[in-house]
Design a protein around this motif. Structure first.
Motif, PDB file in Angstrom:
ATOM      1  N   LEU A  47      43.543  -7.096  80.055  1.00  0.00           N
ATOM      2  CA  LEU A  47      44.284  -6.173  80.642  1.00  0.00           C
ATOM      3  C   LEU A  47      44.647  -6.103  82.113  1.00  0.00           C
ATOM      4  O   LEU A  47      45.610  -5.595  82.736  1.00  0.00           O
ATOM      5  N   HIS A  48      43.604  -6.523  82.752  1.00  0.00           N
ATOM      6  CA  HIS A  48      43.596  -6.423  84.126  1.00  0.00           C
ATOM      7  C   HIS A  48      44.006  -7.594  84.769  1.00  0.00           C
ATOM      8  O   HIS A  48      43.672  -8.744  84.598  1.00  0.00           O
ATOM      9  N   HIS A 630      47.730  -0.391  83.742  1.00  0.00           N
ATOM     10  CA  HIS A 630      46.605  -1.494  83.797  1.00  0.00           C
ATOM     11  C   HIS A 630      45.487  -0.959  84.763  1.00  0.00           C
ATOM     12  O   HIS A 630      44.405  -0.758  84.335  1.00  0.00           O
TER      13      HIS A 630
END
Length: 871
Positions: A47-48, A630
């Motif tokens: 997700l990062h 995020h």
DNA sequence: ACTTAGAGCT
């Protein structure tokens, strides 16, 4: 007649220790199977964006706190053996962190039959209680009563009886006085400890967690509070108010002070996870810990774990837990079944829920009013009013009395459907049997009337509830403010908001989300951004629902907001506004900023600029929103994906849509892969993955699932992939996503988006055509229903109808709007058959992909970059 | 002496 309080089912757990090895073997097996069925889930990317160093499937999970859950080598670790329960499947569900309005409402000990062994109080205590309840409202009175009974009251048992009964009658301040009276007269530490833990428990049930904490602190200070009972009671008190983090903190303190948590402590802690909307992994970690510490779980442990699944929408996990319970030889009870039913209903598995209801009956665990109201709500949620109503009749038939919640459920269903006469009649019926309308009743009515724009009725009801001395709660104000915002009545919204503040209530994430959504729906993205900022300043974390609303607002702005003070703001892109706000100087800290926003809106209302000054900059705003998601590690869910796909459908260029799809890729590779593959016309290669995705979507409740199909089809249609759109729609039809939409005489499109509906019309007419060519006769009357547009999730009033009208006339199809129902197109079978036999008809019915946006173009633009990125 | 179920957000 079914009893609301069946006899307790004692667990056999302790006498049936299970075999660890077998158990583990089973679970590992189970896990492998699940992995196998979902090959894509392991491909999820981080997700990062910045850290591509963690390409594991867990990267999307928030870090699990505490040393207990991270590295587990213990043989019974749930972490290493149960990941299938929480992580491999329902990624789409994410954390709705749904909370129930009942979370502060305590279940009192009413009607719990005291068995002979537990009632140790004297009749004197009962007498004292009778006198005490008679002087309700006069706190000093209890002191006099206690003094007059003092000599005859017999020790702590009498006092705890009084405390409990006063608690049951919500007389918390009398209970505290009674408690203080009792501790002044008691010297033995053990007995003082009993009084304290009872008092903490009672205050906890009443939602008075701060008072409970105070009692606890005092008890510790005085040397009789440091017991596992007091700690467990305090943990439970935090649980009941939804403070999961606090509960865990208390738990840590307890261990630090050398006390050993027992079964009850762990159960209360798991309960706190459920009520506090925690991740299942959190609860699962606690479960691990209790096993490691040799505390065997019981029925309540599992019931509480099931409740966590309910909050997190984890239907598969709930099923596994249920099987696990059976496997361990732990009996199920009415709580188990009711909670399981709740998870099933929340997931939209209404047919399974009915099966479970039969199963419990065969096990002689008889459905009670909780079972029924759970089921009824589930039916209503699935759009099955008929089944909901027949359940009410069934309830009456089998002799289960409707209680407050049942009535409020029924009334809420009617109100939400705009069936006000029925709703008000339910209100009358409940009052006729002695249940007064309460805040929940009024909230349902306010919401229902408000949604229909009946503002006078809303005002009248709000006054009425106050005249009944009902105190509006957070939800009441949330409903009113959103209703007024929706209607553009910002002045009214301000007034209500001021009153809300004056009452000392504090907004929560649901409050803000609802309001942000209301503003987004009006295209007021900038005001929403201000609110988002404000809520974060207040220390309230937005969740996925909050963000989904903002994503939904993309491309929907119908009116441009006026610059507040005439100057600089016009040049600002929404993104800049977001940044500005984040660093904004707070000159007027005195003024409430939400009031400012409303006042601004109220003042701006008259000046609608018709030119959209955003142009392509709105996309930056939305990309900024994704960035924030995020950063805050907010997991998207299937609604997010639908919102992104819908945003794509509102893009004027392919390039813009590609930017959005790139966000989709960062969130979920599976959904991205399917969406992109279909968009590129790569159906042959992507269809297997698509089917697996559709399986996952089918886990969702029906409206969420249909919204996803609608969004995906619309996007495909929008970019000319009409055959792909049709394929998706037919798959949806096959899976009954839109209920029964299709027969030879009627096509019901009312739950579909315009793209989905158009693709469907083509498919249906082709089907009818083959009926004709096979030599069969068509029904006398054919009709296509579009409804009025109000059910559709993304289409506004009449949009669907206009789209279908244009489609039909474009094809030369001989359908006309029915005179008696403007949402219905009709024709006679004979006329349609003649048209279908015409030589040119087939050509217009068979969909062709529109190559105005050739996939080649896209490959050059962005897609090639996607493929080179490491996964 | 402490613990479990149903009514609010896209």
């Amino acid at each position: 007649m079914a009893s609301s309080t069946p006899p307790p089912h004692y667990t056999l757990t302790t006498s049936k220790p299970y075999e660890n090895h077998h158990f583990h073997h089973l679970q590992n097996h189970h896990q492998r199977n699940q992995r196998h069925n979902h090959p894509w889930t392991s491909q999820k990317v981080s997700l990062h964006r910045s850290s591509q160093t963690q390409p594991t499937q867990n990267a999307a999970k928030p870090p699990t706190p505490g040393p207990t859950t991270t590295t587990t080598t213990a043989p019974l670790s749930r972490n290493s053996n149960f990941p299938s329960l929480s992580s491999s499947k329902s990624e789409l569900a994410a954390d709705f962190s749904g909370r129930r309005s009942t979370r502060f409402v305590s279940k009192m000990h009413f009607g719990r039959p005291k068995t002979a062994s537990t009632s140790r109080h004297t009749s004197t205590a009962e007498e004292a209680l009778q006198q005490a309840v008679r002087c309700s409202g006069d706190d000093k009175c209890i002191d006099n009563i206690l003094r007059s009974f003092e000599s005859k009251l017999c020790g702590v048992d009498d006092y705890t009886f009084l405390l409990r009964e006063l608690g049951n009658r919500r007389e918390w301040s009398m209970a505290i006085r009674c408690f203080e009276f009792a501790i002044r007269r008691e010297k033995r530490r053990n007995e003082l400890g009993k009084l304290a833990s009872s008092m903490i428990s009672i205050l906890g049930r009443l939602g008075k967690v701060d008072l409970a904490k105070k009692v606890f602190d005092d008890a510790v200070k005085e040397g009789y509070g440091n017991t596992v009972y007091a700690y467990s009671a305090l943990i439970s008190a935090y649980a009941k108010s939804g403070y999961c983090a606090e509960a865990i903190r208390v738990f840590e303190t307890m261990k630090d002070s050398g006390l050993k948590p027992n079964l009850v402590t762990y159960n209360a802690l798991i309960d706190a996870c459920g009520k506090g909307g925690a991740d299942f992994r959190r609860a699962s970690g606690i479960f691990d810990e209790m096993l490691r510490n040799g505390v065997q779980p019981d029925r309540i442990t599992y019931n509480s774990l099931l409740a966590v699944c309910s909050g997190a929408g984890l239907w598969d996990t709930a099923r596994s837990l249920f099987s696990e319970m059976v496997y361990r030889g732990i009996d199920q009870d009415i709580y188990t079944y009711n909670t399981l039913l709740d998870v099933a209903c929340n997931g939209g598995h209404i047919d399974v829920a009915f099966e479970i209801m039969v199963e419990m009956t065969t096990k002689n665990i008889l459905p009670n009013e909780v079972t029924y109201s759970t089921m009824i709500r589930g039916c209503a949620k699935a759009g099955r009013l008929d089944r909901a109503l027949s359940l009410f009749n069934e309830m009456k038939y089998v002799g289960i009395k409707l209680d407050r919640v049942s009535y409020n459920t029924l009334l809420g269903i009617y109100a939400s459907l705009g069936m006000f006469e029925e709703a008000l009649n339910v209100g009358k019926e409940m009052e006729s049997i002695g249940i007064k309308k309460d805040v929940v009743t009024y909230n349902a009515l306010l919401d229902g009337f408000g949604k229909q724009g009946m503002y006078d009725k809303v005002k009248e009801l709000f006054l009425e509830m106050k005249s009944e001395h009902l105190l509006p709660n957070l939800l009441t104000y949330s409903i009113l403010i959103s209703v007024y915002s929706n209607g553009g009545l910002y002045w009214e919204a301000t007034v209500v908001y001021r009153e809300f503040k004056q009452q000392g209530l504090k907004a929560d994430v649901v409050f803000y989300s609802k309001l942000i959504d209301a503003l987004c729906k009006k295209g007021l993205v900038e005001s929403s951004a201000l609110l988002l900022d404000e809520m974060m300043k207040e220390g309230i974390q937005p969740n996925v629902v909050t963000y989904n609303s903002i994503i939904n607002a993309f491309g929907q702005s119908e009116t441009t907001e006026c610059a507040a003070d005439g100057e600089s703001q016009i040049d600002h892109s929404p993104l800049m506004v977001l940044e500005d706000v984040a660093e904004s100087k707070t000159e007027d800290t005195e003024q409430d900023r939400i009031v400012n926003i409303f006042e601004q809106l109220a003042a701006d209302k008259s000046c609608h600029a018709t030119i959209d000054t955003r142009g392509g900059q709105e996309i930056l705003c939305v990309l900024g929103i994704f960035q924030k998601m995020h950063e805050l590690n907010i997991k998207p869910n299937v609604v997010t994906f639908s919102a992104i796909l819908n945003a794509c459908s509102r893009c004027s260029s392919f390039e813009e849509a590609s930017l959005l799809l790139e966000e989709l890729r960062l969130f979920d590779n599976q959904v991205y892969g399917v969406a992109r593959g279909l968009l590129m016309g790569d159906r042959a290669n992507v269809w297997v993955q698509a089917l697996s995705l559709f399986d996952d979507v089918k886990q969702m409740d029906s409206s969420t699932a249909s919204a996803f199909y609608n969004a995906l089809t619309d996007m495909l249609w929008h970019f000319g992939q009409k055959r792909g759109a049709q394929l998706v729609v037919l798959e949806g039809k096959r899976r009954h996503v839109w209920e029964n939409t299709w027969s030879d005489s009627c096509l019901d499109l009312h739950l579909m988006s315009s793209g989905a509906a158009r693709a469907m019309v083509h498919a249906w007419l082709l089907n009818i055509r083959s009926v004709v060519f096979e030599g069969h006769e068509l029904p006398k009357l054919l009709s296509i229903l579009t409804g009025w547009g109000k059910h559709s999730k993304i289409v506004g009033d009449g949009t669907l109808k206009r789209a279908i009208e244009a489609l039909l006339s474009g094809m030369g199809a001989p359908f006309r709007v029915a005179k008696c129902n403007i949402g219905r197109f009709i024709s006679t079978g004979a006329v349609v058959a003649a048209w279908l036999r015409e030589s040119g008809t087939l050509k217009v019915l068979v969909l062709q992909d529109d190559r105005t946006h050739p996939p080649e173009t896209m490959r050059i633009d962005h897609v090639s970059n996607f493929q080179t990125l490491p996964l």
